[in-house]
Write an enzyme that holds these catalytic residues in place. Structure first.
Site, PDB file in Angstrom:
ATOM      1  N   HIS A   1     -24.076  28.780 -13.027  1.00 31.78           N
ATOM      2  CA  HIS A   1     -23.201  28.807 -14.005  1.00 31.78           C
ATOM      3  C   HIS A   1     -22.480  28.119 -13.496  1.00 31.78           C
ATOM      4  O   HIS A   1     -21.191  29.575 -13.407  1.00 31.78           O
ATOM      5  CB  HIS A   1     -23.654  29.560 -14.535  1.00 31.78           C
ATOM      6  CG  HIS A   1     -23.848  30.123 -16.348  1.00 31.78           C
ATOM      7  ND1 HIS A   1     -22.780  29.225 -17.169  1.00 31.78           N
ATOM      8  CD2 HIS A   1     -23.264  31.283 -16.930  1.00 31.78           C
ATOM      9  CE1 HIS A   1     -21.981  29.975 -18.180  1.00 31.78           C
ATOM     10  NE2 HIS A   1     -22.797  30.878 -18.371  1.00 31.78           N
TER      11      HIS A   1
ATOM     12  N   THR B   1     -20.398  31.728 -23.791  1.00 32.49           N
ATOM     13  CA  THR B   1     -20.193  30.592 -23.750  1.00 32.49           C
ATOM     14  C   THR B   1     -19.796  28.929 -24.573  1.00 32.49           C
ATOM     15  O   THR B   1     -18.863  27.991 -24.430  1.00 32.49           O
ATOM     16  CB  THR B   1     -21.234  29.838 -23.007  1.00 32.49           C
ATOM     17  OG1 THR B   1     -21.372  30.463 -21.563  1.00 32.49           O
ATOM     18  CG2 THR B   1     -20.675  28.546 -21.966  1.00 32.49           C
TER      19      THR B   1
HETATM   20  C1  NCD Z   1     -24.590  34.942 -19.127  1.00 27.53           C
HETATM   21  C2  NCD Z   1     -25.972  33.418 -19.200  1.00 27.53           C
HETATM   22  O1  NCD Z   1     -25.919  32.614 -20.476  1.00 27.53           O
HETATM   23  O2  NCD Z   1     -26.372  32.532 -17.933  1.00 27.53           O
HETATM   24  N1  NCD Z   1     -23.848  35.177 -20.198  1.00 27.53           N
HETATM   25  C3  NCD Z   1     -23.287  33.783 -19.958  1.00 27.53           C
HETATM   26  O3  NCD Z   1     -23.111  32.842 -20.287  1.00 27.53           O
HETATM   27  N2  NCD Z   1     -21.759  34.474 -20.775  1.00 27.53           N
HETATM   28  C4  NCD Z   1     -25.302  35.428 -18.644  1.00 27.53           C
HETATM   29  C5  NCD Z   1     -26.730  36.689 -19.051  1.00 27.53           C
HETATM   30  O4  NCD Z   1     -27.157  35.887 -20.324  1.00 27.53           O
HETATM   31  O5  NCD Z   1     -27.197  37.599 -18.673  1.00 27.53           O
END
Ligand code: NCD
Length: 326
Positions: free
Chosen positions: A151, A71
Site C-alpha cells: 500500500h 484512499t
Molecule cells: C488501510 C488499508 O486499506 O490497507 N486503510 C487505508 O487505506 N487507509 C488499512 C486497513 O484497512 O486496515
C-alpha cells in the site's frame, strides 16, 4: 533531509513522468524526497485555498475492487483539486458493477481502461496483482492497495505525517504495531522507514500476526536494527512514533484465527502515561477497537490529520507521474 515545500526540478519531473507507483521498494531516497517536497508544495496551496489547474484536461480512473473510504476519496479529491476529472469503478465482491463480475481479467480490464484516462489508481483484494496491472497499463498506474501485499501511497502519507509532526524520521525509534502479517500498510511502511537513518524499528504484533520473515530479512540486510516483540506495552514505552493497525479480519483463513487475535493489541488511556515525551500515534484507519477513543484526546494522536495528508500526497503522486506539476 528537511522537507521544504517546492516544485520538482525539470530533471526530477522528467524522471517521474510515465512511471508506475507499485510499491515502496522501487522508489529511491531521492524519489521519496521529490514526493515529500511536492506534497508540501500542494499542502501549502491547499492551505492558501489556491485554485490549481495543473491537471486540467486529465482524467483519473479510480478503480476500487475492495472497500475504501480514505484512499479512494482522497485520490478523487486530489485530482479534483488539481483541476482534473475522475471516472470511477467502486465495487466489492458482493456488489459488482463492472465486467470483472462477468469474469474479465484485470489484465483485459486495464488494457481497455487505458483508452479512457491519463492515470489509473487501483485497489484490488488480490495480493501481487499490481504486477499484472502494470503489465497491462500504458498510462501511469498507482497502487491503492493489492490485498495483503503493498500500500505504497499509504506509506508515503505516513512518512509525510511523521515529517510534519516530528520534523524528521532520522534518529527516532519507530514502532509498527498490530496485524503485521496481513496488513499491507505495515509492509509498505517498513520499506519506507528503511530508507531513512532511523534509530530502530520495533515490530510489535501478536505471535500469530508477525511481519513475514522475508519482509524483515530484506530490511535487516540493509543494516537497520529491527526488534520484534509480542506485547504492545514494550513498543509504547520505547518508541517515538507508534503506528497502530487494525486486525485484518477479511484476510484471515478462519473465524477462529481472527477471534484469537482480535483483542490482543489495544491501546487504551493507561498507555498515555507510558509514552515517551513527544511521542506520536498514527493509524491508517479505519479503526475497529485497537485504539480506545480516550486516546484521541492525547495531543500526539494524529491519525485523523494523517488521513487528511492523503490529499496533498496523492496530488503530488498524480501530478508527478503524469508530468503535470506546473
Ligand atoms: C488501510 C488499508 O486499506 O490497507 N486503510 C487505508 O487505506 N487507509 C488499512 C486497513 O484497512 O486496515
Amino acid at each position: 533531509m528537511a522537507i521544504l515545500p517546492g516544485k520538482p526540478t525539470q530533471a526530477a519531473l522528467d524522471a517521474f513522468t510515465g512511471r508506475n507507483i507499485m510499491d515502496i521498494e522501487s522508489l529511491s531516497k531521492e524519489d521519496l524526497e521529490t514526493i515529500m517536497q511536492t506534497a508540501a508544495y500542494y499542502d501549502q496551496a491547499l492551505e492558501e485555498k489556491r485554485l490549481l489547474d495543473d491537471m486540467k484536461g486529465k482524467i483519473m480512473a479510480s478503480l476500487f475492487f475492495e472497500p475504501s473510504t480514505r484512499t479512494r476519496l482522497s485520490f478523487e479529491s486530489a485530482i479534483e483539486r488539481l483541476g482534473g476529472k475522475v471516472i470511477t469503478v467502486s465495487e466489492t465482491p458482493t456488489m459488482q458493477t463492472s465486467s470483472t463480475a462477468k469474469g474479465e481479467t484485470m489484465y483485459d480490464a486495464i488494457r481497455v481502461i487505458n483508452y479512457y484516462c491519463d492515470v489509473i489508481a487501483c485497489r484490488s483484494p488480490i495480493k501481487g496483482v499490481r504486477h499484472e496491472i502494470a503489465r497491462a497499463a500504458t498510462v501511469p498506474y498507482i497502487n491503492g492497495g493489492d490485498g495483503s501485499g503493498e500500500h505504497p501511497t499509504q506509506a508515503l502519507l505516513d512518512v509525510y505525517t511523521i515529517y510534519k509532526e516530528k520534523g524528521t524520521l532520522d534518529g527516532l525509534v519507530h514502532a509498527i504495531c498490530g496485524d503485521l502479517k496481513y496488513g499491507r500498510a505495515p509492509h509498505s511502511l517498513l520499506d519506507a522507514l528503511s530508507k531513512f537513518d532511523v534509530k530502530k524499528i520495533i515490530l510489535a504484533s501478536p505471535q500469530e500476526l508477525r511481519m513475514p520473515a522475508e519482509n524483515i530479512e530484506k530490511i535487516k540486510a540493509k543494516g537497520i536494527e529491527i526488534e520484534e516483540c509480542f506485547e504492545l506495552d514494550y513498543a509504547v514505552e520505547h518508541a517515538d512514533m507508534i503506528y497502530m493497525t487494525r486486525v485484518q479480519r477479511e484476510r484471515f483463513g478462519s473465524q477462529e484465527e481472527y477471534e484469537r487475535n482480535k483483542n490482543l493489541f489495544i491501546m487504551s488511556e493507561r498507555h498515555i502515561q507510558m509514552f515517551r515525551p513527544g511521542a506520536i500515534v498514527l493509524h491508517p484507519l479505519p479503526r475497529v477497537n485497537e485504539i480506545e477513543v480516550e486516546v484521541d484526546e492525547y495531543p500526539g494522536a494524529v491519525y485523523f490529520a494523517q488521513s487528511g495528508n492523503g490529499v496533498p500526497v496523492r496530488m503530488a503522486l498524480l501530478a508527478l507521474v503524469t508530468g503535470c506539476v506546473k
